[in-house]
Design a protein around this motif. Structure first.
Motif, short mmCIF file in Angstrom:
data_model
loop_
_atom_site.label_atom_id
_atom_site.label_comp_id
_atom_site.label_asym_id
_atom_site.label_seq_id
_atom_site.Cartn_x
_atom_site.Cartn_y
_atom_site.Cartn_z
N GLY A 1 15.79 0.63 -11.20
CA GLY A 1 16.56 1.69 -10.57
C GLY A 1 16.55 1.63 -9.06
O GLY A 1 16.65 2.66 -8.40
N GLY A 2 16.42 0.41 -8.50
CA GLY A 2 16.41 0.28 -7.05
C GLY A 2 15.08 0.64 -6.40
O GLY A 2 14.96 0.59 -5.18
N GLU A 3 14.07 0.97 -7.18
CA GLU A 3 12.76 1.32 -6.65
C GLU A 3 11.71 0.34 -7.17
O GLU A 3 11.77 -0.14 -8.30
CB GLU A 3 12.37 2.74 -7.10
CG GLU A 3 13.26 3.84 -6.53
CD GLU A 3 13.08 4.04 -5.04
OE1 GLU A 3 12.01 3.66 -4.52
OE2 GLU A 3 14.00 4.58 -4.39
N LYS A 4 10.72 0.06 -6.30
CA LYS A 4 9.62 -0.82 -6.67
C LYS A 4 8.35 0.01 -6.83
O LYS A 4 8.03 0.84 -5.97
CB LYS A 4 9.42 -1.91 -5.61
CG LYS A 4 8.36 -2.94 -6.00
CD LYS A 4 8.27 -4.06 -4.97
CE LYS A 4 7.27 -5.12 -5.39
NZ LYS A 4 7.19 -6.22 -4.40
N TYR A 5 7.63 -0.22 -7.91
CA TYR A 5 6.42 0.53 -8.21
C TYR A 5 5.24 -0.44 -8.41
O TYR A 5 5.42 -1.56 -8.90
CB TYR A 5 6.58 1.35 -9.50
CG TYR A 5 7.71 2.34 -9.49
CD1 TYR A 5 7.50 3.67 -9.10
CD2 TYR A 5 9.01 1.97 -9.85
CE1 TYR A 5 8.54 4.58 -9.10
CE2 TYR A 5 10.04 2.88 -9.84
CZ TYR A 5 9.80 4.18 -9.48
OH TYR A 5 10.84 5.09 -9.47
N GLN A 6 4.08 0.02 -8.00
CA GLN A 6 2.85 -0.67 -8.36
C GLN A 6 2.29 0.00 -9.61
O GLN A 6 2.09 1.21 -9.64
CB GLN A 6 1.82 -0.62 -7.24
CG GLN A 6 0.54 -1.37 -7.57
CD GLN A 6 -0.45 -1.40 -6.42
OE1 GLN A 6 -0.19 -0.80 -5.36
NE2 GLN A 6 -1.57 -2.06 -6.59
N ILE A 7 2.07 -0.80 -10.64
CA ILE A 7 1.65 -0.24 -11.92
C ILE A 7 0.13 -0.13 -11.96
O ILE A 7 -0.59 -1.10 -11.65
CB ILE A 7 2.16 -1.11 -13.08
CG1 ILE A 7 3.69 -1.10 -13.10
CG2 ILE A 7 1.60 -0.63 -14.41
CD1 ILE A 7 4.29 -1.97 -14.16
N ILE A 8 -0.35 1.01 -12.34
CA ILE A 8 -1.77 1.26 -12.49
C ILE A 8 -2.18 0.75 -13.87
O ILE A 8 -1.74 1.27 -14.90
CB ILE A 8 -2.10 2.75 -12.36
CG1 ILE A 8 -1.62 3.27 -10.99
CG2 ILE A 8 -3.61 2.99 -12.53
CD1 ILE A 8 -1.75 4.77 -10.83
N LEU A 9 -3.01 -0.30 -13.90
CA LEU A 9 -3.45 -0.89 -15.17
C LEU A 9 -4.77 -0.29 -15.63
O LEU A 9 -5.57 0.18 -14.82
CB LEU A 9 -3.57 -2.41 -15.02
CG LEU A 9 -2.28 -3.14 -14.61
CD1 LEU A 9 -2.55 -4.63 -14.43
CD2 LEU A 9 -1.20 -2.93 -15.67
N SER B 1 0.81 -1.21 0.00
CA SER B 1 0.00 0.00 0.00
C SER B 1 0.85 1.26 0.00
O SER B 1 0.39 2.31 -0.43
CB SER B 1 -0.93 -0.01 1.22
OG SER B 1 -0.17 -0.10 2.42
N SER B 2 2.09 1.16 0.52
CA SER B 2 2.95 2.34 0.60
C SER B 2 3.82 2.53 -0.63
O SER B 2 4.61 3.46 -0.69
CB SER B 2 3.83 2.24 1.84
OG SER B 2 4.66 1.09 1.77
N LEU B 3 3.71 1.64 -1.63
CA LEU B 3 4.55 1.75 -2.82
C LEU B 3 4.11 2.92 -3.69
O LEU B 3 2.95 3.33 -3.69
CB LEU B 3 4.46 0.45 -3.65
CG LEU B 3 5.10 -0.79 -3.05
CD1 LEU B 3 4.92 -1.97 -4.00
CD2 LEU B 3 6.58 -0.58 -2.77
#
Length: 231
Positions: free
Chosen positions: A223-231, A93-95
């Motif tokens: 790039g060392g960061e994790k993202y949640q992709i909005i589909l 949730s914090s991503l």
């Protein structure tokens, strides 16, 4: 007689070499090597050599247990509280959240998610096929690259070194397949012609007991960061 006695002493006395004297370090080397050979061929020795601190063991043995007062029963230690596992969505949730276009789009190239489906195999232009492992099936994510410029544009997703994970129907995260497909989105490196739309894919192997895709969450690390992709 004296000469005969002297010769007898020389013959019976040997060459007279002094026995070789070992230093402490040399003795330790021989002992360590011998222990290694014994443990190597000992069928009960599973984990190789293990250092045992005999002095510490003796101290523990000699330490007397604390006496409990008469009439008092020993209270068992409380077991640590075990929290239940978090649902896949709660931990993420914090991503940071972003669209594919925000992460992979560039000047003249628009990136858009185009849907997903399940299949036992994936065929590329009738000449190359991938088959899922036993008990598995492919989840195919379709991603379109649209050239919005009037000139050819080079795309290099491979250079971004990104890794994708998917959560299907609230299950555990599944990494994407590493393929040699020309349309593999994560490995895509090519020139998209002016006004051309290129269809790319991401493949995931999921259980073949999943009947359909009721919910889908996609994540990418780059790039060392994790993202949640909005589909």
């Amino acid at each position: 007689m004296i000469l005969a006695a002297s010769m007898g002493l020389m013959l019976l006395g040997g060459c007279g070499e002094v026995p070789y004297s070992l230093t402490d370090s040399e003795q330790n080397i021989i002992v360590d090597y011998s222990a290694h050979i014994v443990s190597k061929y000992n069928s009960y020795q599973k984990n190789g050599l293990t250092w045992v601190d005999f002095a510490a063991e003796e101290e523990e043995t000699e330490t007397p247990p604390e006496d409990t007062q008469a009439g008092e029963s020993e209270q068992p230690e409380e077991a640590p509280e075990i929290s239940g596992g978090e649902a896949p969505g709660e931990a993420e949730s914090s991503l940071q959240k972003a669209t594919l276009n925000e992460l992979f789009g560039q000047q003249g190239i628009a990136v858009e998610y185009a849907g997903a489906y399940l299949t036992d195999s994936y065929v590329q232009d009738t000449y190359y096929a991938l088959y899922a492992d036993a008990g598995k099936q492919y989840l195919v994510l379709q991603i379109d690259l649209q050239n919005t410029a009037g000139v050819d544009v080079s795309v290099d997703n491979l250079g971004l070194v990104s890794t994708f994970h998917a959560v299907v129907n609230g299950d555990l995260e599944i990494p994407s397949e590493m393929t040699v497909l020309l349309e593999d989105f994560a490995q895509f490196r090519d020139t998209v012609a002016a006004d051309e739309k290129r269809q790319t894919v991401l493949l995931f192997q999921v259980s073949d007991t999943i009947p359909d895709v009721a919910s889908l969450d996609l994540y990418v690390t780059m790039g060392g960061e994790k993202y949640q992709i909005i589909l």
